[in-house]
Motif scaffolding. Structure first.
Motif, PDB file in Angstrom:
ATOM      1  N   ARG A   1       0.806  -1.229   0.000  1.00  0.00           N
ATOM      2  CA  ARG A   1       0.000   0.000   0.000  1.00  0.00           C
ATOM      3  C   ARG A   1       0.839   1.279   0.000  1.00  0.00           C
ATOM      4  NH1 ARG A   1      -4.320  -0.726   4.757  1.00  0.00           N
ATOM      5  NH2 ARG A   1      -5.233   1.073   3.681  1.00  0.00           N
ATOM      6  N   THR A   2       2.040   1.240  -0.557  1.00  0.00           N
ATOM      7  CA  THR A   2       2.914   2.416  -0.515  1.00  0.00           C
ATOM      8  C   THR A   2       3.249   2.882  -1.931  1.00  0.00           C
ATOM      9  OG1 THR A   2       3.900   1.766   1.592  1.00  0.00           O
ATOM     10  CG2 THR A   2       5.150   3.294   0.237  1.00  0.00           C
ATOM     11  N   VAL A   3       3.237   4.208  -2.115  1.00  0.00           N
ATOM     12  CA  VAL A   3       3.644   4.815  -3.383  1.00  0.00           C
ATOM     13  C   VAL A   3       4.784   5.792  -3.097  1.00  0.00           C
ATOM     14  CG1 VAL A   3       2.969   6.285  -5.313  1.00  0.00           C
ATOM     15  CG2 VAL A   3       1.349   4.611  -4.401  1.00  0.00           C
ATOM     16  N   GLU A   4       5.863   5.677  -3.853  1.00  0.00           N
ATOM     17  CA  GLU A   4       7.000   6.581  -3.690  1.00  0.00           C
ATOM     18  C   GLU A   4       7.073   7.526  -4.889  1.00  0.00           C
ATOM     19  OE1 GLU A   4      10.491   4.230  -3.216  1.00  0.00           O
ATOM     20  OE2 GLU A   4      10.024   3.665  -1.141  1.00  0.00           O
ATOM     21  N   ILE A   5       7.204   8.828  -4.598  1.00  0.00           N
ATOM     22  CA  ILE A   5       7.371   9.848  -5.634  1.00  0.00           C
ATOM     23  C   ILE A   5       8.744  10.473  -5.454  1.00  0.00           C
ATOM     24  CG2 ILE A   5       6.499  12.006  -6.607  1.00  0.00           C
ATOM     25  CD1 ILE A   5       3.754  11.322  -5.528  1.00  0.00           C
ATOM     26  N   HIS A   6       9.619  10.248  -6.427  1.00  0.00           N
ATOM     27  CA  HIS A   6      10.963  10.823  -6.344  1.00  0.00           C
ATOM     28  C   HIS A   6      11.102  11.941  -7.362  1.00  0.00           C
ATOM     29  CE1 HIS A   6      15.231  11.221  -5.662  1.00  0.00           C
ATOM     30  NE2 HIS A   6      15.430  11.136  -6.965  1.00  0.00           N
ATOM     31  N   LEU A   7      11.471  13.128  -6.887  1.00  0.00           N
ATOM     32  CA  LEU A   7      11.595  14.306  -7.744  1.00  0.00           C
ATOM     33  C   LEU A   7      13.056  14.660  -7.979  1.00  0.00           C
ATOM     34  CD1 LEU A   7       8.946  16.613  -6.038  1.00  0.00           C
ATOM     35  CD2 LEU A   7       8.578  15.030  -7.918  1.00  0.00           C
ATOM     36  N   SER A   8      13.320  15.170  -9.170  1.00  0.00           N
ATOM     37  CA  SER A   8      14.608  15.785  -9.472  1.00  0.00           C
ATOM     38  C   SER A   8      14.315  17.238  -9.825  1.00  0.00           C
ATOM     39  CB  SER A   8      15.293  15.073 -10.644  1.00  0.00           C
ATOM     40  OG  SER A   8      16.500  15.735 -10.989  1.00  0.00           O
ATOM     41  N   GLU A   9      14.887  18.170  -9.063  1.00  0.00           N
ATOM     42  CA  GLU A   9      14.593  19.586  -9.260  1.00  0.00           C
ATOM     43  C   GLU A   9      15.717  20.282 -10.021  1.00  0.00           C
ATOM     44  OE1 GLU A   9      11.971  20.645  -5.306  1.00  0.00           O
ATOM     45  OE2 GLU A   9      14.147  20.751  -5.150  1.00  0.00           O
ATOM     46  N   TYR A  10      15.380  21.403 -10.651  1.00  0.00           N
ATOM     47  CA  TYR A  10      16.402  22.236 -11.268  1.00  0.00           C
ATOM     48  C   TYR A  10      17.257  22.851 -10.161  1.00  0.00           C
ATOM     49  CZ  TYR A  10      14.051  21.942 -15.777  1.00  0.00           C
ATOM     50  OH  TYR A  10      13.512  21.485 -16.949  1.00  0.00           O
ATOM     51  N   ASP A  11      18.540  22.983 -10.433  1.00  0.00           N
ATOM     52  CA  ASP A  11      19.450  23.531  -9.430  1.00  0.00           C
ATOM     53  C   ASP A  11      19.212  25.025  -9.225  1.00  0.00           C
ATOM     54  OD1 ASP A  11      20.715  21.092  -9.056  1.00  0.00           O
ATOM     55  OD2 ASP A  11      22.150  21.458 -10.665  1.00  0.00           O
ATOM     56  N   ARG A  12      19.431  25.447  -8.002  1.00  0.00           N
ATOM     57  CA  ARG A  12      19.416  26.875  -7.690  1.00  0.00           C
ATOM     58  C   ARG A  12      20.776  27.443  -8.119  1.00  0.00           C
ATOM     59  NH1 ARG A  12      17.198  28.963  -2.514  1.00  0.00           N
ATOM     60  NH2 ARG A  12      17.255  26.790  -1.941  1.00  0.00           N
ATOM     61  N   VAL A  13      20.774  28.413  -9.020  1.00  0.00           N
ATOM     62  CA  VAL A  13      22.045  28.959  -9.519  1.00  0.00           C
ATOM     63  C   VAL A  13      22.255  30.401  -9.110  1.00  0.00           C
ATOM     64  CG1 VAL A  13      22.113  27.382 -11.481  1.00  0.00           C
ATOM     65  CG2 VAL A  13      21.024  29.621 -11.745  1.00  0.00           C
ATOM     66  N   GLY A  14      21.260  31.012  -8.464  1.00  0.00           N
ATOM     67  CA  GLY A  14      21.430  32.394  -8.061  1.00  0.00           C
ATOM     68  C   GLY A  14      20.227  32.914  -7.307  1.00  0.00           C
ATOM     69  N   TYR A  15      20.325  34.195  -6.927  1.00  0.00           N
ATOM     70  CA  TYR A  15      19.225  34.900  -6.266  1.00  0.00           C
ATOM     71  C   TYR A  15      19.049  36.256  -6.934  1.00  0.00           C
ATOM     72  CZ  TYR A  15      19.741  31.607  -2.337  1.00  0.00           C
ATOM     73  OH  TYR A  15      19.806  30.468  -1.553  1.00  0.00           O
ATOM     74  N   ILE A  16      17.844  36.777  -6.834  1.00  0.00           N
ATOM     75  CA  ILE A  16      17.579  38.131  -7.290  1.00  0.00           C
ATOM     76  C   ILE A  16      16.816  38.863  -6.189  1.00  0.00           C
ATOM     77  CG2 ILE A  16      15.390  37.551  -8.449  1.00  0.00           C
ATOM     78  CD1 ILE A  16      16.256  39.533 -10.668  1.00  0.00           C
TER      79      ILE A  16
ATOM     80  N   ILE B   1      16.757  31.715  -8.150  1.00  0.00           N
ATOM     81  CA  ILE B   1      16.705  31.571  -9.607  1.00  0.00           C
ATOM     82  C   ILE B   1      17.209  30.181  -9.954  1.00  0.00           C
ATOM     83  CG2 ILE B   1      17.391  32.543 -11.832  1.00  0.00           C
ATOM     84  CD1 ILE B   1      18.161  35.092 -10.367  1.00  0.00           C
ATOM     85  N   LEU B   2      16.471  29.482 -10.793  1.00  0.00           N
ATOM     86  CA  LEU B   2      16.840  28.124 -11.173  1.00  0.00           C
ATOM     87  C   LEU B   2      17.645  28.104 -12.463  1.00  0.00           C
ATOM     88  CD1 LEU B   2      13.459  26.317 -10.415  1.00  0.00           C
ATOM     89  CD2 LEU B   2      15.374  26.776  -8.880  1.00  0.00           C
ATOM     90  N   GLY B   3      18.243  26.947 -12.731  1.00  0.00           N
ATOM     91  CA  GLY B   3      19.073  26.795 -13.926  1.00  0.00           C
ATOM     92  C   GLY B   3      18.315  26.920 -15.222  1.00  0.00           C
ATOM     93  N   ASN B   4      16.984  26.811 -15.178  1.00  0.00           N
ATOM     94  CA  ASN B   4      16.171  26.978 -16.380  1.00  0.00           C
ATOM     95  C   ASN B   4      15.715  28.424 -16.562  1.00  0.00           C
ATOM     96  OD1 ASN B   4      14.366  27.108 -14.266  1.00  0.00           O
ATOM     97  ND2 ASN B   4      12.893  25.682 -15.134  1.00  0.00           N
ATOM     98  N   GLY B   5      16.234  29.333 -15.722  1.00  0.00           N
ATOM     99  CA  GLY B   5      15.904  30.743 -15.824  1.00  0.00           C
ATOM    100  C   GLY B   5      14.669  31.162 -15.057  1.00  0.00           C
ATOM    101  N   GLN B   6      14.030  30.229 -14.388  1.00  0.00           N
ATOM    102  CA  GLN B   6      12.798  30.525 -13.653  1.00  0.00           C
ATOM    103  C   GLN B   6      13.108  31.206 -12.319  1.00  0.00           C
ATOM    104  OE1 GLN B   6       9.603  29.869 -14.763  1.00  0.00           O
ATOM    105  NE2 GLN B   6       8.813  30.955 -12.975  1.00  0.00           N
ATOM    106  N   VAL B   7      12.464  32.354 -12.078  1.00  0.00           N
ATOM    107  CA  VAL B   7      12.578  33.051 -10.800  1.00  0.00           C
ATOM    108  C   VAL B   7      11.411  32.618  -9.917  1.00  0.00           C
ATOM    109  CG1 VAL B   7      12.658  35.275  -9.631  1.00  0.00           C
ATOM    110  CG2 VAL B   7      13.691  35.027 -11.888  1.00  0.00           C
ATOM    111  N   LEU B   8      11.729  32.100  -8.735  1.00  0.00           N
ATOM    112  CA  LEU B   8      10.686  31.613  -7.832  1.00  0.00           C
ATOM    113  C   LEU B   8      10.165  32.774  -6.989  1.00  0.00           C
ATOM    114  CD1 LEU B   8      12.239  28.209  -6.680  1.00  0.00           C
ATOM    115  CD2 LEU B   8      10.794  28.711  -8.662  1.00  0.00           C
ATOM    116  N   THR B   9       9.241  33.527  -7.571  1.00  0.00           N
ATOM    117  CA  THR B   9       8.702  34.695  -6.879  1.00  0.00           C
ATOM    118  C   THR B   9       7.880  34.314  -5.654  1.00  0.00           C
ATOM    119  OG1 THR B   9       6.822  34.676  -8.412  1.00  0.00           O
ATOM    120  CG2 THR B   9       8.674  36.102  -8.965  1.00  0.00           C
TER     121      THR B   9
END
Length: 262
Positions: free
Chosen positions: A109-124, A133-141
């Protein structure tokens, strides 16, 4: 000669009947076992015993476990055998921080969800709050931090989103050992070079460079610094050629074997 013992057909019939009866009983037991096994499987599949009890989430740092589980639509009323992995992956991939998703069912009865996230490469910095800011250019507002812990550089004056994406793409190519050396990156465009940047390093040096091929050129930084007098700080230029310019203007040293191709 010895006489062969003759067994009459009357004596053999009871033994044959007994053998056939045993064989029939074994066959009956086999079929009954299969029948009850199938019934048990059907009962299991239709009962709450096959509903998911535990959802384990790993690999996430930007999103909480609860948010991941909610987005997956898996509840304690979800039958583990009816889970559509493709649909879950599509829903989770809508989050810009997620690079890849792996889903594993672990019976009963167990489900495992494994995520791989984009790396954090900076801040603004926006209105006093620091956004990753992630490696794909996305700013996490949606993420607002009061300070940064030095795991990635602060990007300053990147008002042009296209240049910000190009810069984060280059930072994403850098090894962590060099990325962690950078304190701040300032975009300083000129008429001659719209991609011009100035880096403030944690070891006290400045780096004058350009966004174009930045990752390739920046990889020579440790070897350049290794040849310099640590007591003399200055600007390391990594343009057409790599050279050092002291702050006191007394020294200008050509970087030996550190030239990079455009």
């Amino acid at each position: 000669m010895e006489k062969k013992k003759i067994v009459s057909i009357e004596d053999r019939i009871p033994k044959l009947k007994q053998a056939r009866k045993k064989k029939a009983n074994r066959r009956l037991i086999f079929y009954l076992s299969i029948f009850f096994l199938l019934i048990s499987i059907i009962v299991y599949l239709q009962s709450p015993l096959s509903n998911v009890k535990t959802v384990a989430v790993t690999g996430n740092s930007f999103i909480s476990d609860e948010a991941i589980v909610e987005k997956s639509n898996i509840t304690n009323k979800t039958n583990i055998w009816t889970i559509n992995e493709t649909d879950i992956k599509k829903r989770l991939h809508k989050n810009p921080t997620i690079k890849s998703v792996e889903i594993t069912k672990k019976l009963p009865r167990t489900v495992e969800i494994h995520l791989s996230e984009y790396d954090r490469v900076g801040y603004i910095n926006v209105d006093g709050a620091f956004h990753p800011i992630l490696g794909n250019g996305q700013v996490l507002t949606s993420i607002k931090e009061k300070s940064i812990n030095g795991d990635a550089p602060l990007l300053m004056d990147f008002s042009d989103k296209a240049n910000l994406r190009k810069m984060t793409s280059e930072l994403n190519k850098l090894p962590d050992s060099i990325l962690n050396m950078i304190s701040e990156i300032h975009w300083k465009p000129t008429d001659e070079d719209k991609n011009k940047i100035m880096l403030y390093m944690n070891d006290g040096y400045l780096v004058d460079g350009t966004i174009r091929d930045f990752a390739t050129k920046m990889k020579v930084y440790p070897s350049i610094v290794a040849q310099l007098n640590p007591d003399k700080k200055g600007i390391i230029h990594i343009g057409v050629g790599a050279y050092f310019e002291s702050f006191d203007k007394e020294t200008k040293e050509e970087g030996t074997n550190d030239e990079t191709e455009d």
